[in-house]
Design a protein around this motif. Sequence first.
Motif, PDB file in Angstrom:
ATOM      1  N   PHE A  42     -12.030  -6.379 -19.570  1.00 44.50           N
ATOM      2  CA  PHE A  42     -10.988  -6.405 -18.521  1.00 44.50           C
ATOM      3  C   PHE A  42      -9.619  -6.711 -19.213  1.00 44.50           C
ATOM      4  O   PHE A  42      -8.692  -6.407 -18.210  1.00 44.50           O
ATOM      5  CB  PHE A  42     -11.666  -7.702 -17.694  1.00 44.50           C
ATOM      6  CG  PHE A  42     -13.054  -7.238 -16.725  1.00 44.50           C
ATOM      7  CD1 PHE A  42     -12.812  -6.370 -15.741  1.00 44.50           C
ATOM      8  CD2 PHE A  42     -14.011  -7.551 -17.257  1.00 44.50           C
ATOM      9  CE1 PHE A  42     -13.744  -6.210 -14.865  1.00 44.50           C
ATOM     10  CE2 PHE A  42     -15.303  -7.379 -16.424  1.00 44.50           C
ATOM     11  CZ  PHE A  42     -15.291  -6.681 -15.232  1.00 44.50           C
ATOM     12  N   ASN A  43      -9.550  -7.161 -20.342  1.00 44.61           N
ATOM     13  CA  ASN A  43      -8.284  -7.276 -21.035  1.00 44.61           C
ATOM     14  C   ASN A  43      -7.562  -6.169 -21.173  1.00 44.61           C
ATOM     15  O   ASN A  43      -6.453  -6.110 -21.204  1.00 44.61           O
ATOM     16  CB  ASN A  43      -8.647  -8.213 -22.326  1.00 44.61           C
ATOM     17  CG  ASN A  43      -9.231  -9.430 -22.091  1.00 44.61           C
ATOM     18  OD1 ASN A  43      -8.931  -9.978 -21.066  1.00 44.61           O
ATOM     19  ND2 ASN A  43      -9.688 -10.061 -23.150  1.00 44.61           N
ATOM     20  N   PHE A  44      -8.499  -5.023 -21.213  1.00 50.53           N
ATOM     21  CA  PHE A  44      -7.914  -3.653 -21.064  1.00 50.53           C
ATOM     22  C   PHE A  44      -7.901  -3.115 -19.916  1.00 50.53           C
ATOM     23  O   PHE A  44      -6.779  -2.220 -19.404  1.00 50.53           O
ATOM     24  CB  PHE A  44      -8.932  -2.774 -22.078  1.00 50.53           C
ATOM     25  CG  PHE A  44      -8.333  -1.375 -22.020  1.00 50.53           C
ATOM     26  CD1 PHE A  44      -7.217  -0.697 -22.647  1.00 50.53           C
ATOM     27  CD2 PHE A  44      -9.498  -0.385 -21.351  1.00 50.53           C
ATOM     28  CE1 PHE A  44      -6.825   0.695 -22.666  1.00 50.53           C
ATOM     29  CE2 PHE A  44      -8.989   1.165 -21.234  1.00 50.53           C
ATOM     30  CZ  PHE A  44      -7.602   1.456 -21.911  1.00 50.53           C
ATOM     31  N   LEU A  45      -8.911  -3.326 -18.736  1.00 52.32           N
ATOM     32  CA  LEU A  45      -8.717  -2.978 -17.570  1.00 52.32           C
ATOM     33  C   LEU A  45      -7.766  -3.067 -16.716  1.00 52.32           C
ATOM     34  O   LEU A  45      -6.991  -2.390 -15.886  1.00 52.32           O
ATOM     35  CB  LEU A  45     -10.370  -3.055 -16.904  1.00 52.32           C
ATOM     36  CG  LEU A  45     -10.455  -1.965 -15.592  1.00 52.32           C
ATOM     37  CD1 LEU A  45     -10.382  -0.782 -15.888  1.00 52.32           C
ATOM     38  CD2 LEU A  45     -11.978  -2.456 -15.362  1.00 52.32           C
ATOM     39  N   ILE A  50      -2.763  -1.573 -13.514  1.00 51.38           N
ATOM     40  CA  ILE A  50      -1.358  -1.807 -13.138  1.00 51.38           C
ATOM     41  C   ILE A  50      -0.627  -0.666 -13.496  1.00 51.38           C
ATOM     42  O   ILE A  50       0.260  -0.124 -12.782  1.00 51.38           O
ATOM     43  CB  ILE A  50      -0.711  -3.087 -13.935  1.00 51.38           C
ATOM     44  CG1 ILE A  50      -1.333  -4.339 -13.307  1.00 51.38           C
ATOM     45  CG2 ILE A  50       0.707  -3.270 -13.678  1.00 51.38           C
ATOM     46  CD1 ILE A  50      -1.157  -5.912 -14.020  1.00 51.38           C
ATOM     47  N   ALA A  51      -0.702  -0.075 -14.847  1.00 46.89           N
ATOM     48  CA  ALA A  51      -0.120   1.104 -15.208  1.00 46.89           C
ATOM     49  C   ALA A  51      -0.569   2.301 -14.200  1.00 46.89           C
ATOM     50  O   ALA A  51       0.402   3.147 -13.951  1.00 46.89           O
ATOM     51  CB  ALA A  51      -0.439   1.414 -16.607  1.00 46.89           C
ATOM     52  N   ALA A  53      -1.413   2.191 -11.178  1.00 46.64           N
ATOM     53  CA  ALA A  53      -0.825   2.084  -9.725  1.00 46.64           C
ATOM     54  C   ALA A  53       0.852   2.349  -9.912  1.00 46.64           C
ATOM     55  O   ALA A  53       1.237   2.992  -9.045  1.00 46.64           O
ATOM     56  CB  ALA A  53      -0.948   0.616  -9.540  1.00 46.64           C
ATOM     57  N   GLY A  54       1.300   1.918 -11.175  1.00 47.90           N
ATOM     58  CA  GLY A  54       2.666   2.455 -11.235  1.00 47.90           C
ATOM     59  C   GLY A  54       3.155   3.948 -11.239  1.00 47.90           C
ATOM     60  O   GLY A  54       3.933   4.468 -10.443  1.00 47.90           O
ATOM     61  N   VAL A  55       2.090   4.532 -11.857  1.00 46.04           N
ATOM     62  CA  VAL A  55       2.285   5.902 -11.985  1.00 46.04           C
ATOM     63  C   VAL A  55       1.861   6.646 -10.565  1.00 46.04           C
ATOM     64  O   VAL A  55       2.619   7.427 -10.128  1.00 46.04           O
ATOM     65  CB  VAL A  55       1.352   6.580 -12.885  1.00 46.04           C
ATOM     66  CG1 VAL A  55       1.200   8.240 -12.927  1.00 46.04           C
ATOM     67  CG2 VAL A  55       1.531   5.927 -14.513  1.00 46.04           C
ATOM     68  N   LEU A  56       0.899   6.130  -9.580  1.00 50.49           N
ATOM     69  CA  LEU A  56       0.699   6.590  -8.456  1.00 50.49           C
ATOM     70  C   LEU A  56       1.869   6.575  -7.548  1.00 50.49           C
ATOM     71  O   LEU A  56       2.192   7.441  -6.894  1.00 50.49           O
ATOM     72  CB  LEU A  56      -0.348   5.818  -7.764  1.00 50.49           C
ATOM     73  CG  LEU A  56      -0.714   6.069  -6.518  1.00 50.49           C
ATOM     74  CD1 LEU A  56      -1.588   7.620  -6.493  1.00 50.49           C
ATOM     75  CD2 LEU A  56      -1.903   5.178  -5.861  1.00 50.49           C
ATOM     76  N   PHE A  57       2.611   5.205  -7.579  1.00 47.89           N
ATOM     77  CA  PHE A  57       3.826   5.218  -6.827  1.00 47.89           C
ATOM     78  C   PHE A  57       5.028   5.895  -7.156  1.00 47.89           C
ATOM     79  O   PHE A  57       5.811   6.368  -6.409  1.00 47.89           O
ATOM     80  CB  PHE A  57       3.999   3.737  -6.901  1.00 47.89           C
ATOM     81  CG  PHE A  57       3.073   2.517  -6.309  1.00 47.89           C
ATOM     82  CD1 PHE A  57       2.339   3.126  -5.243  1.00 47.89           C
ATOM     83  CD2 PHE A  57       2.911   1.654  -6.885  1.00 47.89           C
ATOM     84  CE1 PHE A  57       1.113   2.188  -4.987  1.00 47.89           C
ATOM     85  CE2 PHE A  57       1.754   0.651  -6.496  1.00 47.89           C
ATOM     86  CZ  PHE A  57       1.155   1.023  -5.397  1.00 47.89           C
ATOM     87  N   PHE A 218       2.040  -4.414  -4.641  1.00 49.64           N
ATOM     88  CA  PHE A 218       0.560  -4.380  -5.293  1.00 49.64           C
ATOM     89  C   PHE A 218       0.640  -5.374  -6.158  1.00 49.64           C
ATOM     90  O   PHE A 218      -0.429  -6.172  -6.424  1.00 49.64           O
ATOM     91  CB  PHE A 218       0.788  -2.971  -6.178  1.00 49.64           C
ATOM     92  CG  PHE A 218      -0.129  -2.957  -7.171  1.00 49.64           C
ATOM     93  CD1 PHE A 218      -1.617  -2.602  -6.942  1.00 49.64           C
ATOM     94  CD2 PHE A 218      -0.001  -3.081  -8.570  1.00 49.64           C
ATOM     95  CE1 PHE A 218      -2.636  -2.586  -7.637  1.00 49.64           C
ATOM     96  CE2 PHE A 218      -0.731  -3.205  -9.556  1.00 49.64           C
ATOM     97  CZ  PHE A 218      -2.034  -2.777  -9.178  1.00 49.64           C
ATOM     98  N   LEU A 219       1.611  -5.874  -7.166  1.00 47.34           N
ATOM     99  CA  LEU A 219       1.454  -6.821  -8.192  1.00 47.34           C
ATOM    100  C   LEU A 219       1.282  -8.219  -7.420  1.00 47.34           C
ATOM    101  O   LEU A 219       0.717  -9.380  -7.914  1.00 47.34           O
ATOM    102  CB  LEU A 219       2.802  -6.928  -8.946  1.00 47.34           C
ATOM    103  CG  LEU A 219       2.747  -5.733 -10.119  1.00 47.34           C
ATOM    104  CD1 LEU A 219       3.974  -5.720 -10.677  1.00 47.34           C
ATOM    105  CD2 LEU A 219       1.492  -5.985 -11.039  1.00 47.34           C
ATOM    106  N   ALA A 220       2.030  -8.484  -5.990  1.00 46.30           N
ATOM    107  CA  ALA A 220       1.989  -9.810  -5.586  1.00 46.30           C
ATOM    108  C   ALA A 220       0.524  -9.837  -4.957  1.00 46.30           C
ATOM    109  O   ALA A 220      -0.103 -10.965  -5.159  1.00 46.30           O
ATOM    110  CB  ALA A 220       2.899  -9.718  -4.290  1.00 46.30           C
ATOM    111  N   ILE A 221       0.025  -8.880  -4.593  1.00 47.26           N
ATOM    112  CA  ILE A 221      -1.565  -8.886  -4.252  1.00 47.26           C
ATOM    113  C   ILE A 221      -2.491  -9.311  -5.397  1.00 47.26           C
ATOM    114  O   ILE A 221      -3.431 -10.016  -5.353  1.00 47.26           O
ATOM    115  CB  ILE A 221      -2.133  -7.989  -3.469  1.00 47.26           C
ATOM    116  CG1 ILE A 221      -1.189  -7.557  -2.089  1.00 47.26           C
ATOM    117  CG2 ILE A 221      -3.522  -7.566  -3.275  1.00 47.26           C
ATOM    118  CD1 ILE A 221      -1.462  -6.019  -1.463  1.00 47.26           C
ATOM    119  N   VAL A 222      -2.385  -8.820  -6.512  1.00 44.13           N
ATOM    120  CA  VAL A 222      -3.025  -8.595  -7.755  1.00 44.13           C
ATOM    121  C   VAL A 222      -2.879 -10.214  -8.376  1.00 44.13           C
ATOM    122  O   VAL A 222      -4.008 -10.984  -8.694  1.00 44.13           O
ATOM    123  CB  VAL A 222      -2.368  -7.952  -8.801  1.00 44.13           C
ATOM    124  CG1 VAL A 222      -3.211  -8.098 -10.249  1.00 44.13           C
ATOM    125  CG2 VAL A 222      -2.813  -6.389  -8.543  1.00 44.13           C
TER     126      VAL A 222
END
Length: 275
Positions: A42-45, A50-51, A53-57, A218-222
């Motif tokens: 999970f330290n990698f996941l 996050i990355a 999601a950034g690419v998707l947006f 996205f990051l606020a929800i995370v």
Amino acid sequence: MQKDALEKTCYVGGAGAFGVFIRWLQTQVAYNDEGLPDASFFNFLVPLSIAAAGVLFFVFVRRWKAARYYLPGAFGKALENDGLLYSVLRYFCGALMALGAIWLFASCEADRNVGFYRVLAGLGLLSGVSFPFVLGEANMDEPRRKWVCVASLAPMLLYAFWLVTCYKVNSINGVLWHYAIEVIACCVILVAFFRVAGFVYSASDAWNSLFFCMFGAFLAIVSLADGRYMGQQLMLLASALMLMLYNWIMIKNLRRRKAEPIAEAAVEEGGFERI
């Protein structure tokens, strides 16, 4: 563009739900009994999600640009949100932010950083009041621009001070994973509100505004997976909803440029053609 706006808003919410679940799993299984991080997938996941999601947006924004869409630079045209639904949503987001601020103010009395949290709560209350005002003024023929400029500063001041508070609270915390996601979220959310304020200050950047609103929400929800005061959690949730609403409104107001007419070929003497 209403359908596209709803679709992309659902993408942001879905990505946020997926991200907060992964972050919650990390907080549950990636730490030992002493609260220190262990080697875990999970330290990698978490950074990977996050990355991704950034690419998707970023891809969403690139597609709008490729399809010759544009967002008017004028404040009233870019953020126009006339209608009962938008009115209810903007007041709900503002009320949720104000409720979180009041809750934080009432629950931090015994904290050693009470002064920081009280200032944070005050800025949150100001942000909750200013949000429906800014969006309401966007529907006016002649918005009160000076007041809108002042009001649009509130969420930027909130997250600038949130960064300071996060640093103070974690000044002796040697575990980076405990606060790294919150720091990144605060920075991106700050930039998102800054970009949206550009429409008020006649310095708009439509594509960066759309990207950072999606990524910030996205990051606020995370970040909701981390432990903090419930008032702060409500303020983060309200910020995510605010940015999602901004994003919805901007996508709805996108316009497509008309195709330029193809120049007709002119036949000149000698049989040569010039376009």
